[in-house]
Write a protein that holds these residues in place. Structure first.
Motif, PDB file in Angstrom:
ATOM      1  N   THR A 165       1.980   5.697   1.054  1.00  0.00           N
ATOM      2  CA  THR A 165       1.605   4.566   0.212  1.00  0.00           C
ATOM      3  C   THR A 165       0.525   5.045  -0.747  1.00  0.00           C
ATOM      4  O   THR A 165      -0.655   5.121  -0.401  1.00  0.00           O
ATOM      5  N   TRP A 166       0.968   5.405  -1.932  1.00  0.00           N
ATOM      6  CA  TRP A 166       0.108   5.955  -2.968  1.00  0.00           C
ATOM      7  C   TRP A 166       0.040   4.987  -4.151  1.00  0.00           C
ATOM      8  O   TRP A 166       0.733   3.959  -4.176  1.00  0.00           O
ATOM      9  N   TYR A 167      -0.773   5.346  -5.143  1.00  0.00           N
ATOM     10  CA  TYR A 167      -0.926   4.501  -6.329  1.00  0.00           C
ATOM     11  C   TYR A 167      -0.759   5.353  -7.586  1.00  0.00           C
ATOM     12  O   TYR A 167      -1.380   6.412  -7.719  1.00  0.00           O
ATOM     13  N   ASP A 169      -0.529   4.654 -11.892  1.00  0.00           N
ATOM     14  CA  ASP A 169      -0.633   3.635 -12.927  1.00  0.00           C
ATOM     15  C   ASP A 169       0.378   3.885 -14.042  1.00  0.00           C
ATOM     16  O   ASP A 169       1.170   4.844 -14.001  1.00  0.00           O
ATOM     17  N   LEU A 246       2.585   1.817  -5.379  1.00  0.00           N
ATOM     18  CA  LEU A 246       1.979   0.536  -5.738  1.00  0.00           C
ATOM     19  C   LEU A 246       0.755   0.212  -4.888  1.00  0.00           C
ATOM     20  O   LEU A 246       0.259  -0.914  -4.949  1.00  0.00           O
ATOM     21  N   SER A 247       0.233   1.154  -4.134  1.00  0.00           N
ATOM     22  CA  SER A 247      -0.703   0.869  -3.056  1.00  0.00           C
ATOM     23  C   SER A 247      -2.123   1.335  -3.391  1.00  0.00           C
ATOM     24  O   SER A 247      -2.410   2.536  -3.341  1.00  0.00           O
ATOM     25  N   PRO A 248      -3.036   0.419  -3.712  1.00  0.00           N
ATOM     26  CA  PRO A 248      -4.403   0.824  -4.076  1.00  0.00           C
ATOM     27  C   PRO A 248      -5.115   1.632  -2.993  1.00  0.00           C
ATOM     28  O   PRO A 248      -5.876   2.546  -3.291  1.00  0.00           O
ATOM     29  N   GLU A 250      -4.717   4.335  -0.792  1.00  0.00           N
ATOM     30  CA  GLU A 250      -3.734   5.409  -0.650  1.00  0.00           C
ATOM     31  C   GLU A 250      -3.872   6.122   0.696  1.00  0.00           C
ATOM     32  O   GLU A 250      -4.989   6.450   1.126  1.00  0.00           O
TER      33      GLU A 250
END
Length: 374
Positions: A165-167, A169, A246-248, A250
């Protein structure tokens, strides 16, 4: 240090961030075993900057090329490291294999099973091997965990969770090849989470069934920005897999619940021994056994250097390196099956995606206008 003539002659293809930031330090860590002789890049200024960095790392004044074919003909390297965008991997890997060189290519090695099988055919005709960079498999912590699980020391694997679960932009996707089926092969399933579920497969072995969903919830791209899967393994264990950009908050995580213990790895982009935690089941009174779980060898963190060392060991033996052949194909097939299940809404079984299946030719099954419900 051995003379250059006795070391593995290495060339790099692509001199951008991943090669300069990860492969060059890995080569420097094995400077007694490798000689970096050439680099290829279509951008002259980037190539010259890399040549300067390589010289500063102790590799001398290597030759620079703007064309892969010219380099292969002039240099005849033993090993080619490929760090170009994914859509170039198949063509460049096949060219290097046909020139007799081994290959270590950044993930994903290919954009489809069809491309992978083209590389396998080139391997067979050349006698050389192509490995894919999955550095999270390597290092002492991963080796220790795999040995414990494979030997049955932790009991039978029962339940697993694999989380990437990463972020990323919008600016991340301004790079033209990202988020496009034809150039990246997919979204976080192919470009991000593939590291963790490759490690999960490395720990648990063959998978047998996948049921998946995917969605494009935020980013204006062709591919998904999140996917989830339920997985059944050949040994009976069941697992969840989550791939997100989509994951703040990470995190990268793998957890395997075995009959006698849980092993959990929590990290982001790399791990060491202390990132692996072993928890005995309630009532397990064998303290000596539990201590063995938590005391792996001297700490060798996961890294490109760790994987390169294993590949060079295979070179010296003259045998197939890990992360190639059927071992690497299993991960590509897993990705294809996840996408097929997400697109078709039904379970996909190992071995069912064969020539003639649209998901054999492309991860999106030749449906580039895929538009999941929001």
């Amino acid at each position: 240090m051995p003379p250059p003539s006795s070391r593995v002659r290495v060339a790099v293809v692509g001199t951008g961030g991943i090669v300069s930031g990860s492969h060059l330090p890995a080569l420097a860590a094995h400077a007694d075993r490798v000689a970096l002789t050439a680099a290829v890049d279509i951008a002259p200024e980037r190539l010259e900057a890399f040549r300067g960095a390589a010289a500063a790392a102790g590799f001398g004044d290597m030759r620079g090329f703007g064309d892969l074919g010219a380099m292969l003909e002039a240099e005849r390297p033993d090993l080619v490291l490929i760090g170009t965008p994914p859509s170039l991997h198949r063509e460049q890997t096949v060219a290097a294999l046909r020139a007799g060189a081994w290959v270590l290519c950044e993930k994903p090695l290919t954009l489809s099973l069809a491309e992978f099988d083209a590389i396998a055919a080139a391997e067979e005709s050349s006698g050389a091997f192509a490995s894919v960079v999955f550095q999270h498999r390597y290092g002492s912590g991963a080796a220790h965990a795999r040995e414990l699980i494979g030997s049955g020391e932790l009991g039978v694997p029962l339940v697993a969770h694999c989380q990437t679960t990463w972020y990323r932009d919008a600016a991340y996707y301004e790079v033209p090849w990202r988020g496009r089926w034809a150039s990246e092969g997919g979204g976080p399933t192919m470009g991000h989470g593939i590291h963790q579920y490759d490690l999960l497969l490395h720990l648990l072995g063959d998978w047998s069934e996948i049921r998946a969903m995917a969605a494009r919830l935020v980013h204006e791209v062709e591919s998904e920005d999140v996917s989830t899967a339920l997985v059944r393994f050949a040994g009976g264990a069941v697992a969840t897999v989550v791939n997100s950009v989509l994951s703040p908050d990470e995190v990268s995580r793998i957890r395997v619940d075995c009959a006698d213990a849980t092993v959990e790895l929590t990290h982001l982009y790399g791990h060491g021994n202390d990132d692996w935690v072993y928890t005995p089941r309630r009532g397990l009174a064998d303290e000596e056994r539990a201590t063995r779980w938590r005391t792996p060898a001297a700490d060798l963190p996961s890294s490109h250097a760790a994987q390169l060392g294993v590949l060079l060991d295979a070179w010296e033996r003259g045998g197939r390196p890990p992360g190639s052949g059927a071992d690497a194909r299993r991960t590509v097939e897993f990705a294809a099956a996840l996408y097929k299940s997400a697109f078709t809404g039904r379970p996909v079984f190992a071995g069912e995606i064969v020539p003639g299946d649209p998901f054999y030719e492309a991860m999106h099954g030749n449906h580039p206008d895929w538009s999941p419900a929001r």
